[in-house]
Write an enzyme that holds these catalytic residues in place. Structure first.
Site, mmCIF file in Angstrom:
data_model
loop_
_atom_site.group_PDB
_atom_site.id
_atom_site.type_symbol
_atom_site.label_atom_id
_atom_site.label_comp_id
_atom_site.label_asym_id
_atom_site.label_seq_id
_atom_site.Cartn_x
_atom_site.Cartn_y
_atom_site.Cartn_z
ATOM 1 N N HIS A 52 0.841 -1.196 0.000
ATOM 2 C CA HIS A 52 0.000 0.000 0.000
ATOM 3 C C HIS A 52 0.881 1.254 0.000
ATOM 4 O O HIS A 52 0.863 2.048 0.953
ATOM 5 C CB HIS A 52 -0.923 0.001 1.221
ATOM 6 C CG HIS A 52 -2.375 0.114 0.864
ATOM 7 N ND1 HIS A 52 -3.004 -0.780 0.060
ATOM 8 C CD2 HIS A 52 -3.312 1.054 1.192
ATOM 9 C CE1 HIS A 52 -4.269 -0.445 -0.085
ATOM 10 N NE2 HIS A 52 -4.487 0.681 0.574
ATOM 11 N N ASP B 181 -3.089 7.373 -0.538
ATOM 12 C CA ASP B 181 -4.436 7.095 -1.033
ATOM 13 C C ASP B 181 -4.329 6.702 -2.504
ATOM 14 O O ASP B 181 -3.343 7.000 -3.169
ATOM 15 C CB ASP B 181 -5.337 8.320 -0.868
ATOM 16 C CG ASP B 181 -6.811 7.988 -1.086
ATOM 17 O OD1 ASP B 181 -7.168 6.803 -0.970
ATOM 18 O OD2 ASP B 181 -7.592 8.898 -1.386
ATOM 19 N N GLY B 182 -5.352 6.029 -3.012
ATOM 20 C CA GLY B 182 -5.390 5.683 -4.427
ATOM 21 C C GLY B 182 -4.775 4.335 -4.762
ATOM 22 O O GLY B 182 -4.669 3.982 -5.936
ATOM 23 N N GLY C 155 -5.844 1.144 -4.329
ATOM 24 C CA GLY C 155 -6.733 0.190 -4.976
ATOM 25 C C GLY C 155 -6.949 0.530 -6.435
ATOM 26 O O GLY C 155 -6.847 -0.335 -7.315
ATOM 27 N N TYR D 121 -13.436 -10.558 -3.446
ATOM 28 C CA TYR D 121 -12.201 -9.795 -3.690
ATOM 29 C C TYR D 121 -11.477 -9.508 -2.376
ATOM 30 O O TYR D 121 -10.292 -9.833 -2.216
ATOM 31 C CB TYR D 121 -12.581 -8.498 -4.412
ATOM 32 C CG TYR D 121 -11.484 -7.448 -4.537
ATOM 33 C CD1 TYR D 121 -10.367 -7.662 -5.328
ATOM 34 C CD2 TYR D 121 -11.612 -6.219 -3.894
ATOM 35 C CE1 TYR D 121 -9.386 -6.680 -5.458
ATOM 36 C CE2 TYR D 121 -10.647 -5.242 -4.022
ATOM 37 C CZ TYR D 121 -9.537 -5.476 -4.812
ATOM 38 O OH TYR D 121 -8.569 -4.504 -4.940
ATOM 39 N N TYR D 122 -12.199 -8.937 -1.424
ATOM 40 C CA TYR D 122 -11.582 -8.606 -0.139
ATOM 41 C C TYR D 122 -11.204 -9.868 0.644
ATOM 42 O O TYR D 122 -10.162 -9.909 1.311
ATOM 43 C CB TYR D 122 -12.520 -7.733 0.695
ATOM 44 C CG TYR D 122 -12.598 -6.308 0.205
ATOM 45 C CD1 TYR D 122 -11.451 -5.521 0.117
ATOM 46 C CD2 TYR D 122 -13.812 -5.739 -0.165
ATOM 47 C CE1 TYR D 122 -11.513 -4.211 -0.330
ATOM 48 C CE2 TYR D 122 -13.882 -4.425 -0.609
ATOM 49 C CZ TYR D 122 -12.729 -3.673 -0.692
ATOM 50 O OH TYR D 122 -12.788 -2.380 -1.130
#
Length: 350
Positions: free
Chosen positions: A197, A201-202, A204, A239-240
């Site tokens: 990660h 932000d951004g 995904g 997905y998660y």
């Protein structure tokens, strides 16, 4: 860094890869549609991809609202965060579609794509195109846009630059040496990228843009014509879950890549099946109507609206012939007439 010694290639994984690669090989012959039809497929898939990818992260805009927004990108000014994110996603996708062959897979270009992704997001200008400076966690959102909760904790900001350097180097080495199948390499890269990660932000949204970039660079040329993001949105819980199941093992000596790779490959299978279905519909249409009528419908589909003059210009057909075909298509319910006299234009029937 990337421990693949525990990677178990099951019969299902092999079957999924074989089916996807068969479609990849057949795409050249399958894609022999009129240019207008291919343009229409790509247009629809692009809207679905942008809408789905941003909704996965909490946006509430529908595909119809996304399409309207994309038609006004030239204004470069967007009132809400949802609009800003959609505009940025569209810019980043366009760069990948147009330049993937020339884009080297490097950290520098990943940073540039993040900068494009966040270009219109006012609140993100402080970290745009830079790795994170403070801890972040993966948060899941439901269909109503509300947070479901924290999915997992990510790599620390201090470790991020080195982990990204090692991840990109690993991917490039594997693609070059071909010891693993390209789809396996892409899948492992994405799940590891999401574990790191690397941006505030951004992540995904960028992971899905990077998926498109990797697949295009590996010769999966059909990718822009069917939305993988839409498939993922429809399977968001799975997905998660697959991310959690695999990422929870990545710090161990024997990571369990299976849950994520199966979800990833099953999603790619659904993506190509959706495209097969759309192509079948287009080809069925081709067998039922005269060639000029087919072209008229393709033009209407790609442009949204047409006039007799538009069709004459684009097809070089006789004006009276064009008028007759449009009249027949209207009478048969394929087209709807709008306006009267010289202001007449036509749209596809819903």
């Amino acid at each position: 860094m990337i421990k693949t010694n525990s990677l178990h290639i099951t019969n299902e994984i092999l079957a999924l890869i074989a089916e996807i690669d068969e479609f990849k090989g057949a795409w050249r012959s399958l894609s022999q549609l009129a240019p207008e039809q291919l343009t229409s497929l790509k247009h629809i898939a692009t809207i679905e991809s942008i809408g789905s990818s941003t909704r996965i992260e909490g946006s509430r805009l529908t595909d119809q609202e996304v399409e309207v927004l994309l038609g006004n990108l030239q204004i470069k000014s967007f009132a809400t965060r949802d609009e800003q994110e959609i505009a940025g996603y569209a810019e980043a996708m366009n760069i990948v579609f147009q330049n993937y062959e020339q884009i080297p897979f490097t950290e520098n270009y990943i940073l540039q794509l993040h900068q494009e992704l966040m270009r219109y997001s006012d609140k993100d200008d402080w970290h745009r195109g830079n790795y994170k400076k403070s801890p972040n966690h993966v948060e899941a959102f439901g269909a109503d846009g509300k947070s479901i909760g924290i999915v997992f904790e990510t790599i620390s900001p201090f470790e991020t630059p080195l982990q990204m350097e090692q991840l990109v180097a690993w991917a490039n080495k594997e693609f070059k040496e071909k010891t693993l199948h390209p789809l396996i390499i892409a899948g492992i890269f994405i799940v590891k990228f999401l574990e790191i990660h690397p941006f505030q932000d951004g992540n995904g949204r960028l992971s899905r843009i990077l998926t498109t970039l990797l697949l295009l660079k590996q010769g999966y040329a059909y990718i822009p014509y069917s939305s993988l993001e839409a498939v993922i949105e429809q399977s968001k819980e799975a997905y998660y879950l697959s991310l959690r199941q695999t990422q929870g093992t990545l710090k161990s000596e024997k990571p369990n890549w299976g849950p994520w790779l199966l979800f990833f490959l099953r999603s790619l299978k659904k993506q190509k099946e959706r495209l097969e279905g759309k192509i079948a519909q287009e080809k069925l249409l081709l067998t039922q109507l005269p060639e000029l009528s087919q072209r008229i419908l393709s033009i209407a589909k790609s442009r949204g609206r047409i006039t007799v003059k538009d069709v004459v210009t684009l097809t070089s057909a006789n004006r009276n012939t064009v008028k007759k075909h449009i009249e027949n298509l209207s009478a048969s319910g394929y087209l709807q007439q709008q306006g009267i006299g010289k202001g007449t234009w036509y749209v596809l029937s819903v």
